[in-house]
Design an enzyme around this catalytic site. Structure first.
Site, PDB file in Angstrom:
ATOM      1  N   ARG A  55      44.129  20.168 -19.704  1.00  0.00           N
ATOM      2  CA  ARG A  55      43.669  20.387 -21.091  1.00  0.00           C
ATOM      3  C   ARG A  55      43.496  19.055 -21.820  1.00  0.00           C
ATOM      4  NH1 ARG A  55      47.004  24.367 -24.954  1.00  0.00           N
ATOM      5  NH2 ARG A  55      48.408  22.602 -24.991  1.00  0.00           N
ATOM      6  N   LYS A 154      42.448  19.639 -28.510  1.00  0.00           N
ATOM      7  CA  LYS A 154      43.783  19.347 -29.064  1.00  0.00           C
ATOM      8  C   LYS A 154      43.801  17.891 -29.525  1.00  0.00           C
ATOM      9  CE  LYS A 154      48.543  20.497 -28.064  1.00  0.00           C
ATOM     10  NZ  LYS A 154      48.864  20.886 -29.425  1.00  0.00           N
ATOM     11  N   GLU A 187      45.642  32.178 -35.638  1.00  0.00           N
ATOM     12  CA  GLU A 187      46.850  31.759 -34.911  1.00  0.00           C
ATOM     13  C   GLU A 187      47.931  31.372 -35.895  1.00  0.00           C
ATOM     14  OE1 GLU A 187      46.078  28.234 -32.504  1.00  0.00           O
ATOM     15  OE2 GLU A 187      44.885  27.330 -34.083  1.00  0.00           O
TER      16      GLU A 187
HETATM   17  N1  PMP Z   1      47.759  26.521 -31.535  1.00  0.00           N
HETATM   18  C1  PMP Z   1      47.915  25.260 -31.975  1.00  0.00           C
HETATM   19  C2  PMP Z   1      47.103  24.793 -33.130  1.00  0.00           C
HETATM   20  C3  PMP Z   1      48.831  24.406 -31.343  1.00  0.00           C
HETATM   21  O1  PMP Z   1      48.993  23.150 -31.768  1.00  0.00           O
HETATM   22  C4  PMP Z   1      49.608  24.901 -30.264  1.00  0.00           C
HETATM   23  C5  PMP Z   1      50.622  24.016 -29.610  1.00  0.00           C
HETATM   24  N2  PMP Z   1      50.079  23.251 -28.593  1.00  0.00           N
HETATM   25  C6  PMP Z   1      49.399  26.226 -29.823  1.00  0.00           C
HETATM   26  C7  PMP Z   1      48.455  27.008 -30.492  1.00  0.00           C
HETATM   27  C8  PMP Z   1      50.135  26.774 -28.646  1.00  0.00           C
HETATM   28  O2  PMP Z   1      49.644  26.216 -27.448  1.00  0.00           O
HETATM   29  P1  PMP Z   1      50.529  25.972 -26.162  1.00  0.00           P
HETATM   30  O3  PMP Z   1      51.054  27.289 -25.734  1.00  0.00           O
HETATM   31  O4  PMP Z   1      49.602  25.379 -25.171  1.00  0.00           O
HETATM   32  O5  PMP Z   1      51.618  25.044 -26.564  1.00  0.00           O
END
Ligand code: PMP
Length: 296
Positions: A55, A154, A187
């Protein structure tokens, strides 16, 4: 007795935490121009390290940031930093910034990206609250539209989630829920969100601007293996209030039941059976050496 200072990896060298510094001309600082990953190690295994590295490279690719190392070298840097700090349980922050440039934002002025690995701990929620379920609030801060700053990259540009967190704090909530540009549920602040209704699990599609979370993907996989139906769809805010269960997922948060949303108690206010079942799967997965990369 003074505690040993953590060592931080910056561009191939280790520095004590108090001396781990980068230039004020780094565009990561000046413009939030860079990408990152939050990763966890549990009992000597870095959970889903390969997926996080993939990622990171996808995010970098999207912003035309050429990481100066190949994937295997970045993985090695993560493992070496954990080993150097003698850590088997840790929260890992892997960052690649655009690097040092001048005061103009043009990325072409930054010849060399900066690679940083921090291995530390993270506590984003009170453990008791996390177990009993959090109080969440829908905040006014919308995620950017699909064709604006994309959350599926990200990037270091986290003012949107920071604003969301400020609003949640002001509302006295443990966590915030952000809507997408179209007004549908997107989210949490830095977590993905799921709801359960009549035995079916729903989560917003990533087209809402939600990050394609690695925990989200695993949860969907485990749920389907357990024969639950999982549907990715557009979710209206009012559907949250009517849910039988709701929970957040994320690397830092893990799986967190939601007790109430904007003062509406979710069913009886206790973590629901499907949420609890998936929390068990999570505990199993982080103990499974096949689900990650061993440190030693
Ligand atoms: N949404 C956002 C905006 C985030 O920063 C994160 C943390 N990485 C997540 C969702 C959750 O993603 P992950 O399960 O890959 O940590």
């Amino acid at each position: 007795m003074s505690e040993k200072e953590l060592l931080i990896y910056i561009d191939g060298k280790f520095y004590p935490k108090s001396q781990a510094k980068i230039s004020v001309y780094d565009h990561g600082l000046l413009y939030g121009d860079g990408v990152f990953e939050g990763i966890r190690a549990y009992n000597g295994i870095v959970f889903k390290l390969k997926e996080h590295i993939d990622r990171l490279y996808s995010s970098a690719h999207a912003i035309l940031l050429q990481i100066p190392l190949i994937k295997e070298e970045v993985m090695k840097a993560v493992i070496e930093t954990l080993k150097t700090n003698d850590l088997t349980n840790a929260y890992i922050r892997l960052i690649v910034t655009r690097g040092v440039g001048d005061l103009g934002l043009d990325p072409r002025k930054c010849p060399k990206p900066t690679v940083i690995v921090i291995t530390d701990t993270i506590k984003i929620m009170d453990p008791k609250v996390k177990e009993e379920g959090v109080k969440a609030v829908i905040v006014w801060v919308r995620r950017d539209a699909m064709d604006a700053t994309p959350r599926n990259v990200k990037s270091l540009n986290y003012l949107n989630p920071v604003l969301g967190k400020i609003e949640a704090n002001l509302a006295g909530a443990d966590e915030g829920i952000c809507l997408g540009a179209d007004g549908s549920v997107c989210e949490g602040i830095a977590e993905n969100i799921f709801i359960v209704k009549d035995g079916v699990i729903y989560t917003p599609t990533t087209c809402t601007g939600a990050l394609p979370g690695i925990t989200r993907k695993e949860v969907i996989k485990w749920a389907r293996q357990l024969n639950y139906q999982v549907v990715e769809k557009i979710i209206a805010p009012s559907e949250l209030f009517d849910a039988d269960e709701a929970f957040f997922t994320g690397t830092a948060a893990e799986i967190v039941p939601i007790r109430e949303i904007n003062d509406r108690i979710i069913r009886d206010g206790k973590p629901g059976p499907i949420t609890r079942r998936l929390m068990e799967e999570f505990q199993k997965a982080i103990k499974n050496p096949n689900e990650g990369t061993p440190i030693h």
